[in-house]
Design a protein around this motif. Sequence first.
Motif, mmCIF file in Angstrom:
data_model
loop_
_atom_site.group_PDB
_atom_site.id
_atom_site.type_symbol
_atom_site.label_atom_id
_atom_site.label_comp_id
_atom_site.label_asym_id
_atom_site.label_seq_id
_atom_site.Cartn_x
_atom_site.Cartn_y
_atom_site.Cartn_z
ATOM 1 N N THR A 3 15.839 -30.499 -22.635
ATOM 2 C CA THR A 3 14.548 -30.666 -21.994
ATOM 3 C C THR A 3 13.962 -29.294 -21.678
ATOM 4 O O THR A 3 14.691 -28.373 -21.347
ATOM 5 N N PRO A 4 12.640 -29.085 -21.790
ATOM 6 C CA PRO A 4 12.057 -27.787 -21.432
ATOM 7 C C PRO A 4 12.471 -27.367 -20.033
ATOM 8 O O PRO A 4 12.472 -28.154 -19.099
ATOM 9 N N PHE A 5 12.823 -26.096 -19.917
ATOM 10 C CA PHE A 5 13.370 -25.575 -18.671
ATOM 11 C C PHE A 5 12.261 -25.306 -17.662
ATOM 12 O O PHE A 5 11.309 -24.590 -17.933
ATOM 13 N N ASP A 6 12.389 -25.904 -16.484
ATOM 14 C CA ASP A 6 11.434 -25.684 -15.405
ATOM 15 C C ASP A 6 12.204 -25.693 -14.096
ATOM 16 O O ASP A 6 12.521 -26.756 -13.553
ATOM 17 N N PRO A 7 12.542 -24.509 -13.552
ATOM 18 C CA PRO A 7 13.363 -24.464 -12.335
ATOM 19 C C PRO A 7 12.677 -25.029 -11.111
ATOM 20 O O PRO A 7 13.306 -25.227 -10.080
ATOM 21 N N ALA A 8 11.369 -25.303 -11.199
ATOM 22 C CA ALA A 8 10.654 -25.836 -10.044
ATOM 23 C C ALA A 8 10.694 -27.359 -9.991
ATOM 24 O O ALA A 8 10.086 -27.968 -9.119
ATOM 25 N N ASP A 9 11.406 -27.977 -10.933
ATOM 26 C CA ASP A 9 11.416 -29.438 -10.979
ATOM 27 C C ASP A 9 11.967 -30.067 -9.702
ATOM 28 O O ASP A 9 11.518 -31.124 -9.278
ATOM 29 N N LEU A 10 12.985 -29.432 -9.100
ATOM 30 C CA LEU A 10 13.618 -30.002 -7.911
ATOM 31 C C LEU A 10 13.771 -28.905 -6.857
ATOM 32 O O LEU A 10 14.097 -27.764 -7.186
ATOM 33 N N PRO A 11 13.569 -29.234 -5.590
ATOM 34 C CA PRO A 11 13.776 -28.233 -4.535
ATOM 35 C C PRO A 11 15.255 -28.007 -4.277
ATOM 36 O O PRO A 11 16.053 -28.950 -4.309
ATOM 37 N N THR A 12 15.638 -26.762 -4.023
ATOM 38 C CA THR A 12 17.030 -26.461 -3.717
ATOM 39 C C THR A 12 17.292 -26.629 -2.222
ATOM 40 O O THR A 12 16.392 -26.535 -1.389
ATOM 41 N N GLY A 13 18.560 -26.889 -1.899
ATOM 42 C CA GLY A 13 18.991 -26.914 -0.511
ATOM 43 C C GLY A 13 18.572 -28.123 0.291
ATOM 44 O O GLY A 13 18.797 -28.164 1.506
ATOM 45 N N ILE A 14 17.993 -29.140 -0.360
ATOM 46 C CA ILE A 14 17.509 -30.330 0.343
ATOM 47 C C ILE A 14 18.448 -31.501 0.061
ATOM 48 O O ILE A 14 18.781 -31.768 -1.087
ATOM 49 N N LEU A 15 18.865 -32.199 1.093
ATOM 50 C CA LEU A 15 19.692 -33.386 0.921
ATOM 51 C C LEU A 15 18.823 -34.539 0.452
ATOM 52 O O LEU A 15 17.877 -34.939 1.141
ATOM 53 N N THR A 16 19.148 -35.079 -0.723
ATOM 54 C CA THR A 16 18.395 -36.189 -1.314
ATOM 55 C C THR A 16 19.315 -37.383 -1.454
ATOM 56 O O THR A 16 20.403 -37.281 -2.025
ATOM 57 N N SER A 17 18.903 -38.528 -0.942
ATOM 58 C CA SER A 17 19.702 -39.748 -1.055
ATOM 59 C C SER A 17 19.382 -40.445 -2.367
ATOM 60 O O SER A 17 18.213 -40.707 -2.679
ATOM 61 N N LEU A 18 20.410 -40.768 -3.145
ATOM 62 C CA LEU A 18 20.242 -41.429 -4.431
ATOM 63 C C LEU A 18 20.718 -42.875 -4.411
ATOM 64 O O LEU A 18 20.319 -43.668 -5.265
ATOM 65 N N SER A 19 21.582 -43.213 -3.470
ATOM 66 C CA SER A 19 22.088 -44.578 -3.310
ATOM 67 C C SER A 19 22.696 -44.647 -1.914
ATOM 68 O O SER A 19 22.774 -43.631 -1.213
ATOM 69 N N PRO A 20 23.141 -45.830 -1.470
ATOM 70 C CA PRO A 20 23.757 -45.885 -0.143
ATOM 71 C C PRO A 20 24.932 -44.930 0.044
ATOM 72 O O PRO A 20 25.180 -44.458 1.161
#
Length: 292
Positions: A3-20
């Motif tokens: 996939t084309p590289f884009d380091p801004a796609d996701l913020p670093t250092g943030i806790l993200t919940s993906l499932s319970p």
Amino acid sequence: MATPFDPADLPTGILTSLSPLVHRVLAPNPSPFTYTGTQTYLVGTDDLAVIDPGPDDADHLAALSAAIAGRRVVAILCTHTHRDHSPAARSLSKATGAPVVGCAPLTLEDDGPRADAAFDADYRPDRVLGDGETVAGSGWTLEAVATPGHTSNHLCFALRQERALFTGDHVMGWSTSVISPPDGDMTDYMASMQRLLDREDAIYYPAHGDPIDNPQRLVRGMMGHRKQREGQILRFLERNGEGAIPDMVAEMYKGVDPRLHGAAGRSVLAHLIDLNGRGVVTTAGDGQWRMR
């Protein structure tokens, strides 16, 4: 194809919940080979497992400490020992008192251009997990699934309660895995892919890239991609009689940044070693290969 590289796609250092039971913190180590960076996963609610703690980076360790928020860490698990995956295990273990478990230690210097991180020579697990062995906490169980290929010590981890598989670098959400001899092994990789195809996981959580919610389809596609590369090599040798890896790369990877051709050559070498082991091709001297 990556996939084309884009380091801004996701913020670093943030806790993200993906499932319970599954949460993610992205490390600040984006690159053309790690995509947006290494994704460290926290599994559990009351107590936790940390999967692929990532690079030993102060900001990332601070983010993990904030995400853990004083909860007990039962285990720190590593899928393999490349330096974008395991080095933070030492500092995190010291901070939490949790044991480092998972893959076996492995340090290897190869003689070719790398398309991934080098090995973590200081990795010292408290416990090596064999295939099928488990680590458990309150409401969750993780089972080791041996998947050699990308590296000989690579493990995935199956979360039984959610039919989820943490795939490390064996299956990524943005690119095919690097198979670089001498430790990277195409024969083992394809066998490990078949093993995943035979499983019934509902979702993959890779160390790089998005979660994969139709994993068997992706695995079939990745296996097909490797078979296409193998076919290209065989057609090249049948047409030319014999050939060297740089000539194969120049033909097979047209349109790819020439700076990546050295790494592509490692993949071609992995295919040739596999084909040689199956009695299909052989070396012809002076870096040349030919059909048997």
